[in-house]
Write a protein that holds these residues in place. Structure first.
Motif: not given
Length: 297
Positions: A26-29, A235-236, A270-272, A276-277
């Motif tokens: 959740l924090t990463t998201a 990230s997803l 190019p956001v996605t 992810i990267l």
């Protein structure tokens, strides 16, 4: 190297520290969603600047005596100013607008506010030159050259107003990036703590593996993959949040009239790929550093 064993260890580690894993995801998201928001604001600013620069012009307002006494710009002062503007290398075109034409344009702009139109009078509006520039970024030079000349009341540079407006959007973008950095710091600490906790709870298994000849890299790989899997899921989830934000809020705010709309393609590219990267890179680097610093066996 047995891939099935590594995969089972990753699943076991994520499941054993479920609450920490959920908090890490959740924090990463959230941090990636803030980063993605900043990127979308940048994209919007670029679109707005491109759209508005095509219509940006410099307006040269003439003095009261010219506005009242030279309706067709045939007298020497007005025609001389027009000739000077047309001969300027930065100028693409010059259109003269007398008081009557300015009043008709005023009524069209404010036709939805009849009380305002009723108060306006043609003699309250000055005659002017609408100057289209070949390069809008050179407007400051034109303003400096003609401001204060005889017959000119003032010179308005729309590019200046556009810069003020875009600067406010830049502050929104900077705020999103700052919040992304703060939440990313929290995500990094959670990733590090989760890996340490996971390694501690499985220290016996790891010790046995090392005794039977397993390399350090083989025993630490599951912990590293745990961090990367959690980062990928985060990230997803952040991409899902951005898509939900677009359809639930941004489409109503950015209706295409003033602010250009944010399309689904803007979110997907190019956001996605960037999100992810970034998540994979941060998770891998944080996991590797944590293992090197705190998990030596």
């Amino acid at each position: 190297m047995r891939a099935s064993f590594v995969f089972s260890e990753v699943v076991t580690g994520l499941r054993r520290n479920l609450t920490m894993t959920i908090a890490m995801i959740l924090t990463t998201a959230i941090s990636l969603a803030m980063l993605g928001s900043g990127l979308l604001v940048m994209r919007t600013i670029d679109k707005m600047r491109t759209n508005f620069l095509a219509d940006v012009e410099v307006t040269v307002h003439l003095t009261e005596d010219i506005s009242a006494g030279d309706k067709n710009c045939t007298q020497s002062v007005c025609s001389g100013l027009r000739d000077q503007l047309q001969s300027n290398t930065a100028v693409e075109s010059v259109i003269f607008e007398n008081r009557e034409a300015a009043y008709e344009r005023f009524k069209k702009i404010f036709e939805s506010q009849p009380e305002l139109v009723a108060l306006a009078r043609p003699d309250a509006l000055p005659a002017s030159f609408h100057v289209k520039l070949k390069d809008p970024d050179r407007s400051a030079g034109v303003v400096a050259e003609f401001n204060g000349k005889p017959g000119i009341a003032k010179v308005d540079d729309q590019n200046k107003f556009l810069d003020v407006f875009l600067n406010k959007l830049n502050k929104v973008r900077d705020l999103a990036f700052v919040m992304a950095v703060v939440t990313a710091a929290a995500a990094l600490m959670l990733i590090a703590n989760t890996i340490q906790l996971s390694a501690f709870t499985r220290r016996t298994e790891v010790g046995i593996m090392r005794l039977v000849g397993a390399t350090r890299w083989y025993t630490q790989l599951p912990f590293l993959l745990e961090a990367m899997v959690a980062g990928l899921v985060g990230s997803l989830l952040s991409i899902g949040l951005l898509i939900g934000l677009k359809y639930g809020f941004l489409d109503a705010l950015f209706d295409g009239q003033v602010f250009p709309q944010i399309s689904l393609l803007d979110v997907l590219f190019p956001v996605t790929p960037v999100l992810i990267l970034v998540s994979a890179l941060i998770s891998a680097v944080t996991g590797y550093v944590t293992l090197r610093l705190y998990v030596r066996h």
